[in-house]
Design an enzyme around this catalytic site. Structure first.
Site, PDB file in Angstrom:
ATOM      1  N   ASN A   1      -8.225  89.649 -20.837  1.00  0.00           N
ATOM      2  CA  ASN A   1      -8.125  88.586 -19.853  1.00  0.00           C
ATOM      3  C   ASN A   1      -8.437  87.270 -20.570  1.00  0.00           C
ATOM      4  O   ASN A   1      -8.637  87.253 -21.796  1.00  0.00           O
ATOM      5  CB  ASN A   1      -9.100  88.834 -18.692  1.00  0.00           C
ATOM      6  CG  ASN A   1      -8.626  88.187 -17.393  1.00  0.00           C
ATOM      7  OD1 ASN A   1      -8.178  87.048 -17.384  1.00  0.00           O
ATOM      8  ND2 ASN A   1      -8.747  88.913 -16.289  1.00  0.00           N
TER       9      ASN A   1
ATOM     10  N   CYS B   1     -11.728  87.776 -14.912  1.00  0.00           N
ATOM     11  CA  CYS B   1     -11.649  86.340 -14.599  1.00  0.00           C
ATOM     12  C   CYS B   1     -12.959  85.643 -14.973  1.00  0.00           C
ATOM     13  O   CYS B   1     -14.018  85.995 -14.457  1.00  0.00           O
ATOM     14  CB  CYS B   1     -11.337  86.156 -13.126  1.00  0.00           C
ATOM     15  SG  CYS B   1     -11.110  84.426 -12.672  1.00  0.00           S
TER      16      CYS B   1
END
Length: 459
Positions: free
Chosen positions: A199, A134
């Site tokens: 990601n 993230c």
């Protein structure tokens, strides 16, 4: 009929299509709905200490008639209590025992990791995905990509998890790093069973020209977010290839990034993924896209004679070489098929202004002509042409000669001086600079045929 089922590092699912950890997997309701539609697995929206999110969370890059070509979010991990999520995981597994449910996790201390891993296992999760990717909000707190960018820290946390894990552990990697194979190797050293990538990419998708604030706007301000969607597929494929080819990674890979169709999924599989994860496409078009994905994959496998996914996992990897190993004797040139040409002359404009001035316009026709002596086979004209197969790139060499830059270097047959005779473009015809003056003013416009003198190519 081909068998779409997979066993990914010990996690079984009826097909390789998993929903990625994201808003579409925020609740048991959504995951059950997805499984009922045909998805093979789901990675639950990341669990940890619940967060408090802002309002106005998504932004996008639109290109012409394509909405959400790129998608940006500043949303954090789950804002729901852990107990609620675990209860729903247990309920989903009871209803869909043969589908893969993976718990995505993100916490800080060793004890927190131990606790949440144990609780996820007790809830019946088939596997665990460690969110080390993230790129916003959580990384400022020392989690997410802050871990993924530090291989030693990543390895330590994986080791903590493996102390108590009794189910497969997947490490999700961040693309916000110069060499993604470094954290991939750290994951292996830590004992992980698999990796997933990529990601989201740290990004700003645009700026409001009146408010002078980046999208998405939160009370007149904004922040960088995580970028995903079709636009990131080339980056994802390259990083997937890097990990799949590295001799010290050797872990099953779940491919993520820009997967919207069965073709996108096949590309990931051909470069080494043995499961694929989807987020943006599901947010854009809904869970129903799985029908086209599974039917398309089945038809592809039938056409190619593949019985299982594993028949073509990594099949393209031997054909991905360092640039220095490519055959410099291979030669293609452009061929304009006059019967298909609509006379838009985009190929001429692109080559004239952006490439090698290897296309000319002739009097009395709007069909451009290739100057073969000047065509380097760059593909630009065929890429900009709006008509499929109107411009093809035809091979000119007979395929018998093979010479690479590496071989030329070893033979001391490369340019070494600024004005070296061995320069690749040394004898390539280029118009005199002054010949450009006034040309843009009088260029051909659609619907207007101009008279052009015959172009003579000289060296």
């Amino acid at each position: 009929m081909p068998d779409l089922s997979i066993n990914f590092a010990g996690i079984k699912s009826p097909n390789p299509f998993w929903l990625a950890s994201a808003p579409p997997t925020n609740s048991g309701y959504q995951v059950m709905k997805a499984f009922d539609a045909g998805w093979g697995g789901a990675v639950w929206k990341t669990l940890g200490v619940p967060v408090v999110n802002v309002s106005s969370r998504y932004g996008s890059v639109n290109y012409r008639d394509k909405r959400m070509m790129g998608f940006n979010n500043i949303e954090l991990i789950s804002d729901r209590p852990l107990a609620d999520n675990l209860r729903e995981i247990e309920e989903v597994k009871k209803r869909f025992p043969n589908h893969a449910v993976i718990a995505s996790l993100m916490v800080q201390s060793r004890q927190e990791w131990h606790d949440i891993v144990r609780q996820s296992q007790e809830a019946g999760a088939d596997g665990i995905e460690l969110n080390f990717g993230c790129p916003h909000g959580m990384c400022e707190r020392g989690m997410g990509s802050a871990v993924g960018q530090e291989p030693d820290v990543l390895q330590t946390i994986v080791e903590w998890v493996m102390e108590v894990a009794k189910i497969p552990v997947i490490v999700k990697l961040t693309p916000n790093i110069s060499d993604i194979t470094e954290p991939a190797m750290a994951a292996r050293r830590g004992g992980a069973d698999a990796i997933s990538l990529i990601n989201t990419i740290q990004s700003i998708v645009g700026v409001d020209l009146d408010l002078f604030a980046p999208y998405p706007i939160v009370d007149g301000k904004g922040s960088n977010g995580g970028y995903c969607g079709p636009a990131v597929k080339p980056i994802a494929l390259n990083m997937l290839k890097n990990c799949a080819q590295h001799p010290d990674v050797r872990l099953p890979i779940s491919g993520i990034g820009g997967i919207e169709t069965w073709r996108d999924a096949v590309e990931h599989i051909l470069l080494g993924a043995s499961s694929v994860q989807v987020c943006t496409a599901a947010m854009h078009y809904g869970f129903g896209i799985i029908r086209e994905m599974t039917s398309g994959l089945e038809q592809y496998m039938t056409d190619k004679g593949f019985n299982t996914i594993y028949d073509f996992v990594g099949k393209a990897l031997p054909n991905v070489l360092p640039w220095e190993d490519l055959n410099m004797k291979y030669k293609v040139t452009a061929n304009i098929h006059e019967e298909k040409c609509i006379g838009c002359q985009l190929c001429y404009t692109a080559c004239e202004d952006g490439a090698h001035q290897a296309i000319k316009l002739n009097a009395g026709t709007r069909v451009p002509e290739i100057i073969e002596a000047n065509c380097v086979g760059c593909n630009l004209c065929s890429l900009v042409c709006p008509v499929e197969d109107c411009i093809t790139m035809d091979r000119q060499d007979d395929g018998t000669a093979h010479l690479t830059w590496k071989e030329r270097t070893e033979a001391n047959d490369i340019p070494t001086e600024f004005n070296d005779e061995k320069a690749g473009g040394r004898h390539h015809w280029v118009p005199e600079p002054a010949a450009a003056l006034g040309k843009e003013k009088h260029k051909t416009l659609p619907g207007k045929a101009r008279q052009f003198e015959k172009i003579t190519v000289t060296e």
